[in-house]
Design an enzyme around this catalytic site. Structure first.
Site, PDB file in Angstrom:
ATOM      1  N   GLY A   5      -8.064   9.140   9.071  1.00 26.98           N
ATOM      2  CA  GLY A   5      -8.334   9.358  10.197  1.00 26.98           C
ATOM      3  C   GLY A   5      -9.651  10.169  10.513  1.00 26.98           C
ATOM      4  O   GLY A   5     -10.075  10.611  11.695  1.00 26.98           O
ATOM      5  N   ALA A  38      -9.353   5.504   3.541  1.00 26.34           N
ATOM      6  CA  ALA A  38      -9.609   6.640   4.195  1.00 26.34           C
ATOM      7  C   ALA A  38     -10.468   7.323   4.396  1.00 26.34           C
ATOM      8  O   ALA A  38     -11.181   7.983   3.306  1.00 26.34           O
ATOM      9  CB  ALA A  38      -8.181   7.612   3.876  1.00 26.34           C
ATOM     10  N   GLY A  39     -11.000   7.979   5.650  1.00 29.97           N
ATOM     11  CA  GLY A  39     -11.964   8.828   5.773  1.00 29.97           C
ATOM     12  C   GLY A  39     -13.467   8.333   6.095  1.00 29.97           C
ATOM     13  O   GLY A  39     -14.222   9.068   6.407  1.00 29.97           O
ATOM     14  N   LYS A  96       0.943  -1.220  -0.093  1.00 32.97           N
ATOM     15  CA  LYS A  96      -0.003   0.019   0.088  1.00 32.97           C
ATOM     16  C   LYS A  96       0.952   1.113   0.229  1.00 32.97           C
ATOM     17  O   LYS A  96       1.600   1.459   1.022  1.00 32.97           O
ATOM     18  CB  LYS A  96      -0.907   0.057   1.308  1.00 32.97           C
ATOM     19  CG  LYS A  96      -1.761   1.417   1.470  1.00 32.97           C
ATOM     20  CD  LYS A  96      -2.463   1.218   2.459  1.00 32.97           C
ATOM     21  CE  LYS A  96      -3.045   2.733   2.638  1.00 32.97           C
ATOM     22  NZ  LYS A  96      -3.793   3.135   4.427  1.00 32.97           N
ATOM     23  N   ASN A 155      -9.807   1.598   9.167  1.00 30.90           N
ATOM     24  CA  ASN A 155      -9.046   1.502  10.252  1.00 30.90           C
ATOM     25  C   ASN A 155      -9.866   2.119  11.528  1.00 30.90           C
ATOM     26  O   ASN A 155     -10.453   1.419  12.478  1.00 30.90           O
ATOM     27  CB  ASN A 155      -7.678   1.761  10.022  1.00 30.90           C
ATOM     28  CG  ASN A 155      -6.924   1.252  11.517  1.00 30.90           C
ATOM     29  OD1 ASN A 155      -5.688   0.718  11.271  1.00 30.90           O
ATOM     30  ND2 ASN A 155      -7.238   0.964  12.648  1.00 30.90           N
ATOM     31  N   SER A 156      -9.634   3.490  11.477  1.00 34.58           N
ATOM     32  CA  SER A 156     -10.108   4.110  12.782  1.00 34.58           C
ATOM     33  C   SER A 156     -11.467   3.907  13.009  1.00 34.58           C
ATOM     34  O   SER A 156     -11.685   3.945  14.257  1.00 34.58           O
ATOM     35  CB  SER A 156      -9.608   5.617  12.331  1.00 34.58           C
ATOM     36  OG  SER A 156      -8.299   5.842  12.373  1.00 34.58           O
TER      37      SER A 156
END
Lengths: 262, 67
Positions: A162, A189-190, A101, A211-212
């Site tokens: 994040g 992301a986001g 990645k 992830n977050s």
């Protein structure tokens, strides 16, 4: 629901990040609940004197390795193509995979990818035999340049890393999907809530990486399951065909005018 | 002795010390680390043949969680 990416057949369209979990055990359960077959991992430069976290990091990594899921190492922290290329080679050796990645950040405030360094690094890594998953913006021309460089997959952002803001520019994402119909596109992301993942999948994206949103939930395992369901629902809806919106109401019950008026 | 840095810390090592020998001083499990010298990746297979020179900057990396 199965799909192919980089020559690999996957049943799950959920790519899960492994950072920020409260414990290795919660991470292990979250991976299981997510149904993810691919998880992201990273590399960390060791501190000269040791920072006391080496053992904890090893605990997390051992758990990840033991799950048997496919690993997608990242080049987090890189600001230049040369750094990213070096880190990618390290990742290939440590994790025994050509998948990378590719992250090359160009702005400290937004962590926005640097498109110029990204293309430069991607070009070199593809030549060196890597399967490059570039983390990029939703800019169409940048994406085309990455494909020109030999990337077979693209990972445009939904919002800054994040931030949990969801898909900030659906128009740009729709444009990407329309202009690159045969390219596996993964929103990376986001993503903040399962509704964002549903939206991404309804737009026709092939998968979602996050992830977050799971790791920072009060109950990460439950949230991992919620995202699994959302991603599956969004994909099913996309394949089923979502009805066209109408400006005005359209009656659904096939009555014969008003019930008591001839 | 020559002076090198390892992850930013200055260290004195014997001339002709190889990267493989240095890694063994850092960990008994050299396969758990990836290495770079002066920003260039040096694979496990190359460590034995890579002699460190005065002023070299060695970096070692380990697997961690990531997003």
């Amino acid at each position: 629901m199965a799909f192919h990416i980089a020559g690999i057949e996957l049943d799950s369209r959920f790519f899960l990040g492994t950072a920020q979990y409260p414990s290795p055990e919660v991470l292990q359960l979250a991976i299981k609940a997510s149904g993810a077959q691919v998880v992201t991992v990273g590399l960390k430069r060791q501190l000269a004197q040791g920072d006391g976290t080496g053992s904890a990091a090893n605990d997390f990594y051992s758990i990840i390795r033991d799950t048997g899921v496919r690993l997608l190492p990242n080049t987090a922290g890189c600001r230049a193509a040369r750094e990213a290329v070096t880190l990618a080679h390290m990742a290939r050796e440590l994790f025994d995979t050509p998948w990378i990645k590719l992250e090359v950040v160009g702005d400290e405030y937004t962590l926005q990818p640097d498109p110029f360094e990204l293309v430069k690094a991607a070009t070199e890594l593809v030549r060196a035999g890597f399967e490059v998953f570039p983390y990029c913006t939703d800019d169409l021309v940048t994406c085309q340049r990455l494909l020109d460089a030999g990337c077979r997959i693209l990972m445009p952002w939904g919002a800054p890393i994040g931030s949990g803001q969801g898909l900030l520019n659906p128009h740009a994402l729709r444009t990407l999907r329309a202009r690159l119909p045969g390219v596996p596109l993964i929103i990376d992301a986001g993503i903040g809530s399962p509704r964002d993942a549903v939206q991404a999948m309804e737009l026709g994206f092939d998968a979602v990486l996050l992830n977050s949103a799971v790791a920072q939930a009060h109950a990460p395992v439950q949230m991992a399951h919620a995202f699994k369901l959302g991603i599956e629902a969004g994909r099913l809806a996309f394949e089923a065909g979502i009805m066209a919106q109408q400006a005005m109401a359209v009656p659904t019950t096939p009555v014969t005018g008003r019930p008591f008026v001839l | 002795m020559i002076q090198i840095t390892v992850n930013g810390a200055t260290r004195a090592v014997s001339p002709d010390t190889t990267l493989a020998e240095l890694v063994l001083l850092l960990t008994p499990l050299p396969q758990v680390l990836a290495t770079a010298v002066n920003g260039e990746f040096i694979s496990r297979n190359q460590r034995d043949a890579h002699c460190l020179r005065n002023g070299d900057a060695v970096f070692t990396f380990q697997p961690i969680t990531g997003g």
